[in-house]
Write an enzyme that holds these catalytic residues in place. Sequence first.
Site, PDB file in Angstrom:
ATOM      1  N   CYS A 266     -31.454 -19.830 -19.693  1.00 60.53           N
ATOM      2  CA  CYS A 266     -30.156 -19.255 -20.044  1.00 60.53           C
ATOM      3  C   CYS A 266     -29.021 -19.988 -19.317  1.00 60.53           C
ATOM      4  CB  CYS A 266     -30.141 -17.775 -19.664  1.00 60.53           C
ATOM      5  SG  CYS A 266     -28.582 -16.986 -20.067  1.00 60.53           S
TER       6      CYS A 266
ATOM      7  N   CYS B 236     -29.753 -12.075 -25.815  1.00 54.22           N
ATOM      8  CA  CYS B 236     -28.707 -12.584 -24.930  1.00 54.22           C
ATOM      9  C   CYS B 236     -27.747 -13.465 -25.719  1.00 54.22           C
ATOM     10  CB  CYS B 236     -29.369 -13.381 -23.805  1.00 54.22           C
ATOM     11  SG  CYS B 236     -28.200 -14.320 -22.829  1.00 54.22           S
TER      12      CYS B 236
ATOM     13  N   LYS C 183       6.608   4.744  -2.992  1.00 58.61           N
ATOM     14  CA  LYS C 183       5.424   4.482  -2.184  1.00 58.61           C
ATOM     15  C   LYS C 183       4.847   3.141  -2.628  1.00 58.61           C
ATOM     16  CE  LYS C 183       1.201   6.596  -0.460  1.00 58.61           C
ATOM     17  NZ  LYS C 183       0.260   5.516  -0.695  1.00 58.61           N
TER      18      LYS C 183
ATOM     19  N   CYS D 129     -30.929 -10.309 -19.709  1.00 58.59           N
ATOM     20  CA  CYS D 129     -31.509 -11.432 -20.431  1.00 58.59           C
ATOM     21  C   CYS D 129     -32.824 -11.813 -19.757  1.00 58.59           C
ATOM     22  CB  CYS D 129     -30.521 -12.599 -20.371  1.00 58.59           C
ATOM     23  SG  CYS D 129     -31.252 -14.159 -20.825  1.00 58.59           S
TER      24      CYS D 129
ATOM     25  N   LYS E  40       2.101  11.582  -5.716  1.00 65.36           N
ATOM     26  CA  LYS E  40       1.518  10.458  -6.454  1.00 65.36           C
ATOM     27  C   LYS E  40       1.826  10.547  -7.944  1.00 65.36           C
ATOM     28  CE  LYS E  40      -1.367   8.125  -3.588  1.00 65.36           C
ATOM     29  NZ  LYS E  40      -2.737   8.032  -3.845  1.00 65.36           N
TER      30      LYS E  40
ATOM     31  N   GLU F 102      11.422   7.723  -0.905  1.00 67.71           N
ATOM     32  CA  GLU F 102      11.221   6.263  -0.980  1.00 67.71           C
ATOM     33  C   GLU F 102      10.028   5.981  -1.881  1.00 67.71           C
ATOM     34  OE1 GLU F 102      10.114   5.325   3.003  1.00 67.71           O
ATOM     35  OE2 GLU F 102      11.995   6.050   3.849  1.00 67.71           O
TER      36      GLU F 102
ATOM     37  N   TYR G 234     -10.888   7.574  -5.801  1.00 65.99           N
ATOM     38  CA  TYR G 234     -10.961   7.751  -4.351  1.00 65.99           C
ATOM     39  C   TYR G 234     -10.226   9.033  -3.942  1.00 65.99           C
ATOM     40  CZ  TYR G 234     -10.207   6.900   0.618  1.00 65.99           C
ATOM     41  OH  TYR G 234     -10.161   7.036   1.980  1.00 65.99           O
ATOM     42  N   ASP G 235      -9.036   9.204  -4.498  1.00 63.48           N
ATOM     43  CA  ASP G 235      -8.266  10.416  -4.176  1.00 63.48           C
ATOM     44  C   ASP G 235      -9.051  11.662  -4.574  1.00 63.48           C
ATOM     45  OD1 ASP G 235      -6.174   9.046  -3.082  1.00 63.48           O
ATOM     46  OD2 ASP G 235      -4.961   9.038  -4.903  1.00 63.48           O
TER      47      ASP G 235
ATOM     48  N   TYR H  55       9.971   0.887   6.614  1.00 62.61           N
ATOM     49  CA  TYR H  55      10.214   2.285   6.285  1.00 62.61           C
ATOM     50  C   TYR H  55       9.924   3.295   7.393  1.00 62.61           C
ATOM     51  CZ  TYR H  55       5.214   1.937   5.128  1.00 62.61           C
ATOM     52  OH  TYR H  55       3.883   1.702   5.169  1.00 62.61           O
TER      53      TYR H  55
ATOM     54  N   ASP I  94       2.515   0.008  -2.968  1.00 56.94           N
ATOM     55  CA  ASP I  94       1.068  -0.147  -2.925  1.00 56.94           C
ATOM     56  C   ASP I  94       0.718  -1.481  -2.257  1.00 56.94           C
ATOM     57  OD1 ASP I  94      -1.457   0.666  -3.315  1.00 56.94           O
ATOM     58  OD2 ASP I  94      -1.459   0.447  -5.493  1.00 56.94           O
TER      59      ASP I  94
ATOM     60  N   ASP J 235      -8.141   3.953  -7.227  1.00 57.27           N
ATOM     61  CA  ASP J 235      -7.465   4.842  -6.281  1.00 57.27           C
ATOM     62  C   ASP J 235      -7.596   6.289  -6.716  1.00 57.27           C
ATOM     63  OD1 ASP J 235      -6.733   2.600  -5.055  1.00 57.27           O
ATOM     64  OD2 ASP J 235      -4.558   2.898  -5.224  1.00 57.27           O
ATOM     65  N   ALA J 236      -7.492   6.499  -8.050  1.00 56.50           N
ATOM     66  CA  ALA J 236      -7.549   7.870  -8.551  1.00 56.50           C
ATOM     67  C   ALA J 236      -8.916   8.483  -8.219  1.00 56.50           C
ATOM     68  CB  ALA J 236      -7.306   7.875 -10.061  1.00 56.50           C
TER      69      ALA J 236
ATOM     70  N   ARG K  67      -2.890  -1.827  10.146  1.00 52.75           N
ATOM     71  CA  ARG K  67      -3.167  -0.461  10.540  1.00 52.75           C
ATOM     72  C   ARG K  67      -4.584  -0.304  11.091  1.00 52.75           C
ATOM     73  NH1 ARG K  67      -2.840   4.627   6.485  1.00 52.75           N
ATOM     74  NH2 ARG K  67      -4.560   3.557   5.486  1.00 52.75           N
TER      75      ARG K  67
ATOM     76  N   CYS L 184     -28.054 -17.318 -24.653  1.00 53.26           N
ATOM     77  CA  CYS L 184     -29.205 -18.192 -24.898  1.00 53.26           C
ATOM     78  C   CYS L 184     -30.129 -17.707 -26.003  1.00 53.26           C
ATOM     79  CB  CYS L 184     -29.999 -18.399 -23.608  1.00 53.26           C
ATOM     80  SG  CYS L 184     -30.928 -16.939 -23.111  1.00 53.26           S
TER      81      CYS L 184
HETATM   82  S1  IVH Z   1       5.458   6.456   5.732  1.00 51.17           S
HETATM   83  C1  IVH Z   1       3.105   8.770   9.143  1.00 51.17           C
HETATM   84  N1  IVH Z   1       6.629   5.330   3.702  1.00 51.17           N
HETATM   85  O1  IVH Z   1       1.296   4.874   2.280  1.00 51.17           O
HETATM   86  C2  IVH Z   1       3.304   8.222   7.776  1.00 51.17           C
HETATM   87  N2  IVH Z   1       4.297   5.058   3.926  1.00 51.17           N
HETATM   88  O2  IVH Z   1      -0.716   6.968   2.201  1.00 51.17           O
HETATM   89  C3  IVH Z   1       3.814   6.845   7.764  1.00 51.17           C
HETATM   90  N3  IVH Z   1       3.324   3.636   2.195  1.00 51.17           N
HETATM   91  O3  IVH Z   1      -0.173   4.165   5.364  1.00 51.17           O
HETATM   92  C4  IVH Z   1       3.887   6.259   6.422  1.00 51.17           C
HETATM   93  N4  IVH Z   1       5.166   3.207   1.110  1.00 51.17           N
HETATM   94  O4  IVH Z   1       0.650   2.203   3.899  1.00 51.17           O
HETATM   95  C5  IVH Z   1       5.470   5.547   4.344  1.00 51.17           C
HETATM   96  N5  IVH Z   1       7.807   4.354   1.973  1.00 51.17           N
HETATM   97  C6  IVH Z   1       6.669   4.576   2.599  1.00 51.17           C
HETATM   98  C7  IVH Z   1       5.469   4.011   2.148  1.00 51.17           C
HETATM   99  C8  IVH Z   1       4.308   4.294   2.835  1.00 51.17           C
HETATM  100  C9  IVH Z   1       3.855   2.984   1.166  1.00 51.17           C
HETATM  101  C10 IVH Z   1       1.876   3.617   2.517  1.00 51.17           C
HETATM  102  C11 IVH Z   1       1.544   3.289   3.946  1.00 51.17           C
HETATM  103  C12 IVH Z   1       0.818   4.494   4.463  1.00 51.17           C
HETATM  104  C13 IVH Z   1       0.275   5.050   3.204  1.00 51.17           C
HETATM  105  C14 IVH Z   1      -0.061   6.508   3.336  1.00 51.17           C
END
Ligand code: IVH
Length: 688
Positions: free
Chosen positions: A441, A417, A126, A435, A323, A124, A46-47, A235, A128, A43-44, A147, A420
């Site tokens: 092998c 190897c 987040k 190998c 994050k 809240e 990707y971000d 949420y 995963d 993820d890091a 989604r 083998c």
């Molecule tokens: S609110 C319009 N609340 O994070 C925004 N998202 O990176 C609606 N996620 O697609 C999302 N915990 O899959 C919201 N407490 C939370 C969340 C949360 C995890 C995920 C969700 C979202 C993604 C965005």
Amino acid sequence: MNATIPVDTLTEAEASEELARLAREIAHHDAAYHTHDAPEISDADYDALRQRNAAIEARFPALIRADSPSARVGGAPESGFAKLRHRVPMLSLDNAFDASEFAEFCARAKRFLGRTEPLTFVAEPKIDGLSINLTYEHGRFVRGATRGDGTEGEDVTANLRTIKSVPPELHGEAPALIEIRGEVFMTKADFLALNQSQAQAGAKIFANPRNAAAGSLRQLDTRITASRPLSLFAYAQGESSEPVAETHWTYLQRLKAWGFEVNPLSRLLGNETDAESFQTEIGLARSGLGYDIDGVVYKIDDLALQRRLGFVGRAPRWAIAWKFPAEQATTVLRDIRIQVGRTGALTPVAELEPINVGGVLVARATLHNEDEIARKDVRVGDTVVLQRAGDVIPQIVSVVTERRPPNAVPYSFPDVCPACGSHAVRPPGEVVRRCTGGLICPAQRVERLIHFVSRAAFDIDGLGEKTIQEFFNEGWLHGPADLFKLPEREDEIATREGWGKLSARNLSRAIVARETISLERFIFALGIRRIGSTNAKLLARHYGSFANWRAQMLAATQIGSDERVALGSISGIGPTIADELTDFFGEARNIAALDELAAELTIEDAARADAADSPIAGKTVVFTGTLETMTRPEAKARAEALGAKVTDSVSKKTDFVVVGADAGSKARKAAELGVRTMTEAEWQDMVG
Ligand code: IVH
């Protein structure tokens, strides 16, 4: 383009090229993650790609592409489920990575609203997992979708009904139509148990709890989803036929009253300055939570303000995901073990003093390849920094050199190897060492056997992947030669589950029918790297017979030999492919396995290339003097390919002598014997 060029030094042309590359790369990773549930990077990482893209776009707004990743969410839905269009798009969140980025977000929102007084937030964790939309009509759950690409998701209603925390009916009063959004996830403990049972069943291993949750929800067989322990935290809101709250906090209370689970760590923060301590508090709690979180989402509490702020691109202006950094820990590297993959690739794996990283016990980490070990100078005995970024197989980030034991030595990657004992080679320009003992092998056996019986190879009817695996597990198949011994087991096979007299008989017949095989299929079936069916055909047509090919290949293992040069100069082969062949023939045990196999077979000669209508077919040729347009072995290979015999000395039986520069006695002898001589150019004209 070098991705490490700092954004502020990019030229416009470089930026444009880089944006194109990032769009491609991010789209690829989106599909891997969202559509195939199989991410290839952390993820890091990707971000970081997205951040770099955003930074370049901010500097060069004129270059923003129509297919910019900033305007897109996730991946397009995979087929298999009906598509559902979201009434209200399911968007994503922008990220902040430190307090100053969070402060910037607050300042932007306030500027937009033209307000100076502090903002009230709901914070809240987040989660995963994967976000879903649940539609309730008159209080009843009627539909649910993933989604997908944010506009259209997959209809996973039946699967969602199997999740305990998705209430089939809302408790109490509810609008006629309401959509609830939340995150489906799997706990860390359930994930580890699931992977354990998947491993026992030889089934797919999930990279992390999030992928396990996504893979479980997107099962076409609802019974499988029902057997997987999934949960949901609600949420957010989608469509609603009437307003249900004035603040997000009261909305969360309504969710609870309707029967949803709302994350118990959620908190109302009266002032944006409270966010930093909340972030620290949740960061400390993180590794002890039963589920993965990767940050905290801060949402402006007042829904009227949320409406005014609206969205920009793919994200709301009223919320941000702050994050956490990837979870790290230090531990001791006990050993480096080399794993041999099914295709012969040697992969180093770090064996670690078991350590808890973010709530998951880690005992192994990938070291990628030998260059990576050298680059980080990782040594057995070292204390290393581990990082888990949403992935369960963590990475080794760095070495704590101050804690290196005095006797630690640089790691030397094996060149044999471990499975083998064959030599393991690394072709120039490649990072992976492989190998060469393909035929013997144990790590590669099953894969090789499956290739051996495949359509373009031996094409044995009734011997598919499953049957190969079954007979292999039985201990009947060590190498390909054993396939031809299966007919001796016909009676035993007939009594096996799923088999009968007829099918066992048919299998024996199919095997016996392939005891006679063309040279090109035979060569292809050996599974030598880079020898696909086209190259196998080239080789078969060039060398004509198995005996000749075998002899020439053995001779070609001598570096600098005429046979080696000749092999590399076959049109379409070249030095890289020649190296693969000589690596294979350089391994004595491959030859033993090859001969054992050939003894079971009649290998048909191939029609030699070009020979049929060649002007020199059947002629005897001598080359003398220095040739200019080709090397001597090359000339010999070409002549032989055209059906000629090449000898060293001139006699009455010689048909042509090709005379290069500074030719000596052979040219004279030809003249004496009346043998036809020709220049190199005349020869080229004749053979084309
Ligand atoms: S609110 C319009 N609340 O994070 C925004 N998202 O990176 C609606 N996620 O697609 C999302 N915990 O899959 C919201 N407490 C939370 C969340 C949360 C995890 C995920 C969700 C979202 C993604 C965005």
